[in-house]
Design an enzyme around this catalytic site. Structure first.
Site, mmCIF file in Angstrom:
data_model
loop_
_atom_site.group_PDB
_atom_site.id
_atom_site.type_symbol
_atom_site.label_atom_id
_atom_site.label_comp_id
_atom_site.label_asym_id
_atom_site.label_seq_id
_atom_site.Cartn_x
_atom_site.Cartn_y
_atom_site.Cartn_z
ATOM 1 N N GLU A 280 0.827 -1.199 0.000
ATOM 2 C CA GLU A 280 0.000 0.000 0.000
ATOM 3 C C GLU A 280 0.873 1.266 0.000
ATOM 4 O O GLU A 280 0.582 2.242 -0.680
ATOM 5 C CB GLU A 280 -0.904 -0.005 1.245
ATOM 6 C CG GLU A 280 -2.156 0.832 1.098
ATOM 7 C CD GLU A 280 -3.134 0.525 2.239
ATOM 8 O OE1 GLU A 280 -4.059 -0.267 1.998
ATOM 9 O OE2 GLU A 280 -2.933 1.044 3.352
ATOM 10 N N GLU A 283 2.048 1.720 -3.318
ATOM 11 C CA GLU A 283 0.941 2.171 -4.175
ATOM 12 C C GLU A 283 0.728 3.672 -3.988
ATOM 13 O O GLU A 283 0.535 4.406 -4.954
ATOM 14 C CB GLU A 283 -0.343 1.399 -3.820
ATOM 15 C CG GLU A 283 -1.511 1.730 -4.744
ATOM 16 C CD GLU A 283 -2.822 1.064 -4.302
ATOM 17 O OE1 GLU A 283 -2.814 0.356 -3.273
ATOM 18 O OE2 GLU A 283 -3.836 1.279 -4.979
ATOM 19 N N CYS A 300 -8.578 -2.057 4.236
ATOM 20 C CA CYS A 300 -8.490 -3.234 5.111
ATOM 21 C C CYS A 300 -9.816 -3.635 5.719
ATOM 22 O O CYS A 300 -10.002 -4.774 6.125
ATOM 23 C CB CYS A 300 -7.532 -2.957 6.278
ATOM 24 S SG CYS A 300 -5.982 -2.292 5.764
ATOM 25 N N SER A 320 -7.420 2.016 -2.172
ATOM 26 C CA SER A 320 -6.230 1.243 -2.476
ATOM 27 C C SER A 320 -6.675 -0.084 -3.085
ATOM 28 O O SER A 320 -7.686 -0.652 -2.660
ATOM 29 C CB SER A 320 -5.454 0.989 -1.182
ATOM 30 O OG SER A 320 -4.571 -0.094 -1.360
ATOM 31 N N LYS A 359 -15.906 -9.672 7.826
ATOM 32 C CA LYS A 359 -14.864 -10.534 7.251
ATOM 33 C C LYS A 359 -15.454 -11.828 6.700
ATOM 34 O O LYS A 359 -14.904 -12.433 5.791
ATOM 35 C CB LYS A 359 -13.805 -10.862 8.317
ATOM 36 C CG LYS A 359 -12.899 -9.689 8.675
ATOM 37 C CD LYS A 359 -11.832 -9.427 7.623
ATOM 38 C CE LYS A 359 -11.000 -8.187 7.967
ATOM 39 N NZ LYS A 359 -10.242 -7.687 6.793
ATOM 40 N N GLU A 362 -16.458 -10.897 3.430
ATOM 41 C CA GLU A 362 -15.291 -10.628 2.574
ATOM 42 C C GLU A 362 -14.694 -11.919 2.027
ATOM 43 O O GLU A 362 -14.386 -12.016 0.847
ATOM 44 C CB GLU A 362 -14.245 -9.860 3.376
ATOM 45 C CG GLU A 362 -13.045 -9.439 2.531
ATOM 46 C CD GLU A 362 -11.938 -8.797 3.370
ATOM 47 O OE1 GLU A 362 -11.477 -7.710 2.997
ATOM 48 O OE2 GLU A 362 -11.540 -9.372 4.409
ATOM 49 N N GLU A 367 -14.153 -12.130 -5.712
ATOM 50 C CA GLU A 367 -12.815 -11.621 -6.049
ATOM 51 C C GLU A 367 -11.717 -12.333 -5.252
ATOM 52 O O GLU A 367 -10.547 -12.213 -5.597
ATOM 53 C CB GLU A 367 -12.713 -10.111 -5.727
ATOM 54 C CG GLU A 367 -13.687 -9.213 -6.473
ATOM 55 C CD GLU A 367 -14.993 -9.009 -5.723
ATOM 56 O OE1 GLU A 367 -15.310 -9.851 -4.842
ATOM 57 O OE2 GLU A 367 -15.702 -8.031 -6.001
ATOM 58 N N CYS A 504 -10.539 -1.961 14.616
ATOM 59 C CA CYS A 504 -10.892 -3.381 14.729
ATOM 60 C C CYS A 504 -11.068 -3.835 16.171
ATOM 61 O O CYS A 504 -11.811 -4.785 16.431
ATOM 62 C CB CYS A 504 -9.813 -4.233 14.076
ATOM 63 S SG CYS A 504 -9.560 -3.782 12.357
#
Lengths: 577, 1015
Positions: A280, A283, A300, A320, A359, A362, A367, A504
């Site tokens: 990142e 990036e 994230c 990102s 999550k 996710e 993907e 988190c």
């Protein structure tokens, strides 16, 4: 507005004007039961359990929404008050399934605790119960409206904290039900699956989708090589499930507990957190030097990702392209590690221990299959892990601390602070500064981006360039920040956004009882864990260096692109049919 | 300009729209055009005039003639007759329900003359769509005065001094509310009109919105000026489309005229109003819920404080009043505080609009001064209860209010007095209930409404009202349990004290107030599984059977008659009533007043059908088939051979017990024989039915007076049980001077002597005092005994007379004169004989406990009439001599002060074990069928007492099947053939002749058989 003095149960108490009678009573030492009340968030007086008698009033008053007034005389414990509270609680319970024995919230249920403390031994007001089907349409959250007592805390947190308003009350009277608009399944709503609603739910009406069965099955299958990763935030929260004080750091015990459960390898998401910083950070530098889309925003937090996909699809280019550390881990586990360990990725089962309900969603995103398989097979929240440990008779706090396995178990302090709001930003700055300036940081602590303030801003001078950064936690704050960015009112180079309050450590998968105080304790613990580690900068992680050398080549390289980066899906607010 | 010679006002209120006023107006206009007089006659469509059930309505000026219930044909006739020829169309005029007087003009109608219209001053008078008509009646003058001559403080002061209180129901002082909003910090401020009228049966606001929308706009503008607001909102429900249309039109007009918008009257004051149309949730009448809804949020209340005056719409200071409150503003500004405060009571000033609904003759809208008696509103303005039924209770305040029973009809209505009675003013709905309303069912209705309308925010309302509804539901279904009433009260009290908003806090009111005043009705449902009003269908087979004190299975015997199975029909009657031939002639038939057919056309002639079946039995010498139980060895003594005693004797004999009846008179039958004249109940019929009882094994000992020939103590020792049914054979005295003169007779004695064939002399001029059946019997008997003139003197109105209306009618047919509102004050005699009676005119005053107006003498109205016989038929009492003096150690029978025997209503046992009592000696003078019912019930109780088994099989369910198809079209009931008046007036031949077989079968086919339920 000055102070007012009132009498509560014969005691005089002086409080600032505007203070609720409930708050004033607490100061006066009176304990008033509450159910719907959530300080500062849900003060609507709907459950009526906190009623008190105010001299001269025609009816009892809900103390949580009644402002204290000068000269008011309040009684919190008269016969009428006690009987009214019991009657109201009996009524609420009369419309509640008697499923305590099989309920996920047995033992942590506020309704159950209230029934016990008010001495409810029978329900005299039996009658019909409202019934609505269980909604298990999402991979993350299960809604059981029959257990809902319509306190609306979930509605309040969704609307006021998260700015999402995925759920509200629909229907009227006895048929009222908390649900997405049009009583659609949650999966059809613009819900981010952050799970904050679960944390505030007093009963079992809201819970995570249970993945423990799936994990038990994998652990019991001798053919499976079962590896587990633990998110940074777990080590500062799991202890609470076993009676430790909030903010206790149980990293070693966590590892030991997971081994005891039978996982073949116990790894740390910190490894891929460090990797994320390298990808990142590069990036960001790439965007800054090549005129890429600025500001770049971290990716994230899967609740945050779903939020932007629903509500700001026009700004997906700002995200990102890095996958979250959980997903980077999954992709590497089934490629790099599988190769190293000589395990067929088809026989590998990757489990994540996450503080997060999103999550679960996710890991099921289409993907997230760059290894050729679903990269992460199962996500367990902190609560689910605790349940598995309890079921196995394992108290991790009683175990000898153990260490993570190599290579995917090695992480730095920069990775640990991913667990708190501002942590990703701070970790990135530690690396970017040294990469750009090619010199060591004088101090590793970027205090401007730490703390509980909703939106934090900082400027970092990198040579000729001053980099403006911002950090937001909660989606409500994310919304405010994005609106300012979108309108041009504010401009930044880099933004960190975490869906949950405090980051988190305050995620929707954390122990029941998570509140602001506990979040602050956990944040302190996160920074302590950072300080305790020998390596505190991601680019110093030796295993990450080795990964690049042996497998990936360089950050943003071809293999990184394939395994560690992703793209996003505009979703819109209304369900697509 | 046209010279208009007549205005025709056609009511265009929503109720008249429903009853077809549009077609009437079109016909009217077409006919006017056809006659070519359209330039002379102006037709104006107004808002609601008030008497909604009379619609479509038309008022023709200049005379002010009021025409009701018009059809298009009627409208054409009015044009031809009234407007062209100047002749009033009499058949379309209004008739006063109380006096049956036909009234020509609107202002002569009690409905209008008793009103004082402030809020409704323009409603029903002007064309609501024409702002000029509003202005012509001083419209917007108050706004002009306020803006140009008054400071906001002065307006507040005027309202405070006027004493106007919120008409939405809570009665908060309007001046104070305006002042609070005016003084509240914050800008902008808002003015809101609560037009979310949602109470069942309430439509005051709608009528003002439809009929006089500008009064609202003007008042809101004044309010805006006073509190410092420039924007107003009217929150009106979408169910009021006509109101919405009229408001939109009025706002447009007011803007065009510069009466809304910028710089009103050049004073620099800007004010505008927008509509917000709500989706019709009752809770949105609660102010904070309403404001939430205006803001497009979920319409539900929030806790107060803060009150809207401090923090209302979008958190800004907001004034919120209801429609009727605003409608009072302009007149107060124009006419002053003193004028307004001179109307009403001490704490409640001005007038109140009530919407009359339910069982009342004149449903509709009335506006009366605060402090008008509830009974005056119901009986004078409302015209009383239709169908001769009894007033039971009035509900005010809708689902938030409570009911007011008959004993409070004198209550002067204002905020405080209603609260004291456990109800509230509310927005002004006044729903009238008659004897057919079940109060438990009523409470259930309102609780269902609340359940449907609860927003669900707070737990006590959301769940508590559901639980209350469930309890009420089970009570009305016969599944009520002991403790349910207490549970309802407890729940209600908790909901009242803990619910968040007014809707929840007041939700238990209908239940609490019905329990408070009609607890016995709840108990009847729970303990006896009986709905006294014959309303809760789950508790009975049919309303006729349920209302029969003897529980006769009416629909089944009617079905048998319909199938010409007459023998079975009479057997079925006899199963619960051993006197079908008697009851077929003299029963007061409560069954018929509850007959469902009666709500459709006319009740089935049940009494006549019973007589038919009984007469068939006699004529065909049918032998009653009954199952006799084997002898039990138990013996029962019965004191008195009246209907109660003989009925008990019959069933006890059937149950196998040995029965002895002791009768003081030389004949059996009690009042049936010695109270009812032969022309109503022929002696041979009596004999037949009594003989049937003797045949069943009952020993009837005549001329055996208990207390003289045998003592009660003896009976107690010699028999296993004793039943006291001595009736009420003593006459009550009139209490006027001269009562002891010769020629003054008590009716009971007079009728008894006449029945026993003793020598009874009546004079030429006979006066009978009283209004019951005994008075009518005495009068008709006197006529038959040779009186020249018979007068009945009664102190109330004919509609108040307890006598059977058919008997009154028959008496009048025979030439008996009835003098209503007349009472004797003195009897004057000569030589010890009565010669004259002095009478006084009575007028009806306030209401007594039974809900009837109390007669009050009008002094200086005394008249003296010549009489030679006066028969007093004003009441009967029990001759208690049968009880005697108990022997030492024996318990005395407990009696009331007036001499009625006291029994446990469930077991019918007196305080002396083994001694039962029933009939008139327990209840006071009542009906034959009540005595028969008591006799059968006591037989079951005695059977239980002596260890019999019959009582366990008393109630057996039978299958109920539809027999053929009931006649479903309108169909009048058969008329009982009678002997012509000339043939009957001077003899004791039976007057009623009975139905023929074909008549009976045809009449039976009218029965709806409502005992047969859909599967």
């Amino acid at each position: 507005m000055g102070d007012v003095t009132l009498t509560i149960d014969g005691r005089q108490v002086t409080v600032p004007a505007g203070t609720s009678v409930l708050e004033a009573a607490t100061q006066a030492g009176a304990k008033i039961p509450t159910l719907c009340y959530l300080e500062g968030l849900n003060e609507i007086g709907s459950c009526r359990l906190c009623v008190v008698e105010i001299e001269g009033a025609k009816t009892l008053a809900a103390s949580c929404v009644t402002p204290a007034a000068q000269g008011m005389v309040v009684h919190t414990n008269t016969r009428q008050v006690r009987e009214a509270r019991r009657a109201v609680l009996e009524l609420i319970i009369s419309n509640h399934p008697f499923e305590c024995l099989t309920c996920v919230r047995s033992g942590s249920c506020e309704l159950q605790a209230l029934a016990e403390s008010l001495g409810i031994r029978e329900i005299r007001f039996e009658g019909a119960k409202a019934h609505h089907a269980i909604d298990d349409s999402t991979p993350s959250i299960v809604r059981d409206p029959d257990k809902c007592i319509l306190c609306r805390r979930c509605v309040a947190v969704c609307e006021q904290v998260q700015g999402v308003s995925a759920i509200n009350v629909s229907g009227r009277g006895f048929d009222s039900v908390v649900s997405p608009a049009g009583q659609l399944p949650l999966n059809d709503a613009a819900c981010t699956l952050c799970g904050q609603c679960i944390l505030v739910c007093p009963t079992g009406a809201l819970s995570e989708v249970d993945s423990t069965r799936k994990v038990w099955e994998a652990l019991g299958d001798p053919k499976k090589h079962v590896v587990v990763q633990t998110a940074p935030a777990i080590r500062v929260a799991l202890g609470e499930e076993f009676g430790l004080a909030p903010g206790s750091i149980v990293t070693g015990q966590l590892v030991a507990g997971l081994r005891a459960l039978g996982f073949d390898r116990v790894f740390d998401t910190n490894f891929t957190a460090d990797l994320t910083i390298l990808e990142e950070g590069n990036e960001l530098l790439h965007r800054l030097t090549t005129g890429g889309t600025i500001p770049m925003i971290t990716s994230c937090s899967p609740g945050w990702i779903k939020f932007i996909e629903h509500f700001y699809p026009d700004m997906l280019g700002n995200l990102s392209t890095c996958k979250s550390p959980q997903q980077m881990f999954g992709a590497l586990a089934k490629t790099y590690y599988a190769e190293k360990a000589g395990v067929d990725p088809a026989d590998m089962f990757v489990v994540s221990i996450m503080p997060c309900t999103a999550k679960k969603f996710e890991c099921e995103r289409p993907e997230m299959r760059s290894s050729g398989y679903q990269d992460v097979d199962a996500v367990l929240t902190t609560r689910e892990l605790a349940r598995m440990l309890r079921e196995s008779g394992i108290d991790p706090t009683a175990l000898e601390p153990a260490s993570y396995d190599a290579p995917l178990g090695i992480g730095t302090g920069a990775a640990v602070i991913f667990g708190a709001t501002g942590g990703v930003m701070e970790a990135a700055l530690r690396t970017v500064y040294e990469v750009v300036m090619k010199k060591e940081l004088p101090s590793l602590d970027f205090r401007e981006v730490r703390g509980f303030e909703g939106i934090k801003e900082a400027e970092v001078v990198l040579g000729d360039t001053t980099v403006r950064v911002a950090v937001a936690h909660t989606l409500g704050n994310a919304r405010k920040l994005l609106d300012r960015v979108r309108s041009g009112e504010a401009s930044y180079h880099f933004i960190e956004i975490m869906a949950c309050p405090g980051g988190c450590i305050g995620g929707g998968g954390q122990p029941i009882g998570t509140n602001t105080e506990r979040r602050l304790e956990r944040i302190d613990a996160i920074y302590q864990a950072d300080r305790d580690l020998p390596l505190r900068k991601s680019h110093d992680n030796p295993e990450v260096k080795q990964l690049y050398e042996e497998f990936l080549g360089e950050p943003l390289g071809h293999k990184s692109h394939e395994l560690l980066h992703t793209h996003y899906t505009p979703r819109g607010i209304w369900p697509k049919r | 300009m046209d010279l208009v010679r007549a205005h025709v006002l056609v009511c265009g209120g929503a109720a008249c729209v429903s009853s077809g006023c549009k077609a009437v107006r079109e016909a009217l206009e077409a006919e006017i055009a056809a006659r070519g007089i359209e330039r002379e006659i102006k037709v104006v469509v107004t808002g609601c005039m008030g008497p909604c059930d009379l619609g479509p309505i038309m008022v023709v000026y200049p005379e002010g003639v009021f025409y009701k219930k018009l059809t298009p044909d009627d409208a054409r006739e009015i044009v031809d007759e009234h407007l062209v020829k100047g002749r009033i169309v009499k058949r379309l005029l209004y008739t006063e329900p109380g006096t049956a007087e036909v009234v020509e003009t609107q202002e002569a109608m009690t409905f209008f003359s008793r009103q004082e219209r402030i809020a409704l001053r323009n409603t029903g008078v002007i064309d609501p769509l024409n702002i000029d008509e509003y202005i012509a009646r001083d419209g917007y003058a108050a706004l002009g005065k306020a803006l140009t001559e008054m400071k906001p403080e002065e307006i507040v002061d005027t309202l405070k001094r006027a004493g106007l209180r919120g008409r939405g129901g809570a009665g908060f002082p309007t001046g104070i509310k305006w002042d609070l909003t005016r003084k509240a910090e914050g800008s902008p401020k808002y003015v809101v009109c609560n037009a979310d009228e949602g109470d069942p049966g309430a439509f005051m606001d709608r009528s003002i919105l439809e009929g006089d929308p500008h009064t609202l706009l003007e008042a809101m503008a004044i309010a805006g000026y006073t509190v410092g607001a420039n924007q107003g909102y009217i929150y009106v429900r979408a169910e009021y489309p006509l109101a919405v249309a009229h408001l939109e039109h009025a706002i447009r007009q007011a803007r065009e005229y510069g009466l809304l918008g910028a710089n009103i009257f050049g004073t620099g004051f800007d004010f505008d109003i927008d509509l917000r149309v709500g989706a019709g949730a009752f809770v949105c009448g609660e102010e904070t819920a309403l404001l939430a809804s205006v803001e497009s949020r979920r319409g539900e209340p929030r806790p107060r404080p803060p009150y809207p005056a401090a923090s209302g719409l979008w958190g800004q200071p907001t004034l919120i009043n209801n429609v009727e409150t605003y409608a009072n503003i302009a007149p107060i500004i124009l006419r002053g505080a003193e004028w307004f405060s001179s109307i009403g009571t001490e704490k409640s000033k001005g007038t109140k609009v009530f919407a009359l609904a339910g069982k009342i003759n004149n449903t509709g809208l009335v506006e009366v001064p605060m402090g008008t008696a509830l009974g005056d509103i119901i009986f004078d303005l409302g015209g009383g209860i239709p169908g001769g039924k009894k007033f039971k209770a009035a509900q005010t305040g809708g689902p938030s209010g409570g009911c007011i029973p008959a004993q409070f009809l004198n209550t002067l209505i204002d905020y405080e007095s209603l609260k004291e009675l456990g109800t509230m003013m509310g927005s002004g709905g006044l729903i009238v209930m008659d004897e057919d309303t079940c109060m438990v069912d009523l409470a259930k209705f309102f609780m269902q409404f609340i359940q449907d309308e609860s927003c669900g925010k707070c737990a006590p309302c959301r769940i508590g009202t559901k639980r209350m509804l469930e309890i009420l539901d089970r009570i009305t279904k016969g599944q009520g349990r002991e403790g349910d009433i207490e549970l309802l009260i407890e729940l209600g009290e908790h909901i009242r004290t803990t619910a968040m908003c007014g809707l929840g806090q007041s939700a238990p009111n209908p239940v609490m107030s019905t329990i408070r005043y009609f607890r016995d009705e709840y108990e009847a449902h729970i303990r006896n599984k009986k709905c006294p009003a014959s309303s809760c269908a789950a508790l009975f087979n049919s309303p006729c059977q349920n209302s029969c004190p003897a529980g006769v299975d009416v629909p089944r015997y009617i079905a048998l008659i319909k199938q010409r199975r007459f023998d079975e029909a009479v057997d079925l009657i006899r199963a619960t009533n051993p006197f079908p031939a008697i009851c077929g002639r003299v029963c007061d038939h409560p069954c018929e007043s509850k007959c469902r057919r009666g709500t459709f056309d006319e009740p089935v002639a049940i009494k006549s059908l019973k007589r038919f079946a009984a007469d068939w039995e006699i004529k065909n010498k049918h032998q009653y088939r009954a199952d006799f139980a084997p002898p039990s060895g138990k013996c029962v003594a019965i004191v008195g051979a009246g209907p109660a005693g003989l009925s008990a004797a019959h069933y006890l004999a059937l149950f196998g017990h040995k029965v002895t009846v002791f009768e003081a008179l030389p004949v059996a039958g009690g009042m049936l024989t010695v109270g009812i004249p032969e022309y109503r109940l022929p002696r041979d019929i009596m004999e037949f039915e009594i003989e049937a009882i003797r045949k069943a094994g009952v020993d009837i000992r005549l001329n055996s007076r208990v207390g003289v020939d045998v003592t009660l103590d003896q009976l107690k020792t010699e028999y296993d049980a004793v039943f006291v049914s001595v009736g009420a054979h003593n006459s009550a005295a009139m209490g006027v001077p001269g009562e002891d003169l010769e020629g003054v007779l008590p009716a009971v004695e007079f009728l008894r002597d006449a029945a026993l064939g003793r020598l009874v002399k009546v004079g030429r001029n006979v006066a009978v005092v009283g209004g019951g059946n005994a008075a009518i019997d005495a009068a008709r008997t006197a006529l038959r005994l040779g009186a020249k003139e018979v007068h009945i003197v009664y102190r109330r109105l004919r509609s108040d007379m307890p006598a059977d209306p058919a008997e009154i009618e028959a008496a009048i047919e025979e030439g008996i004169q009835v003098h209503y509102l007349t009472a004797p004050t003195r009897l004057i005699g000569a030589d010890g004989k009565v010669t004259q009676m002095e009478c006084v005119r009575m007028r009806l005053g306030d209401f007594d406990k039974s809900g009837r107006r109390r007669p009050v003498p009008v002094e200086a109205s005394r008249t003296i009439v010549d009489v030679d016989t006066v028969i007093a038929a004003i009441g009967q009492s029990v001759d208690t001599s049968f009880a005697g003096k108990p022997a030492d150690g024996q318990e005395a029978l407990l009696m009331t002060k007036s001499g009625l025997v006291i029994t446990d209503p469930d077991t019918m046992q007196t305080n002396v074990p083994g001694v039962f009592a029933g009939g008139d000696c327990v209840t006071g003078p009542a009906t034959v069928i009540a005595a028969i019912g008591a006799g059968r019930q006591v037989a079951l109780e005695i059977d239980k007492f002596v260890g019999g088994a019959a009582w366990q099989h008393a109630d057996v369910d039978v299958e109920r099947v539809l027999v053929g198809t009931p006649i479903e079209e309108q169909c009048k009931r058969c008329v009982m053939p009678e002997m012509p008046v000339p043939e009957r007036a001077r003899n004791f031949k039976e007057v009623e002749l009975g139905l023929t077989e074909d008549m009976a079968v045809a009449e039976a086919a009218r029965c709806f058989q409502c005992d047969v339920r859909e599967p």
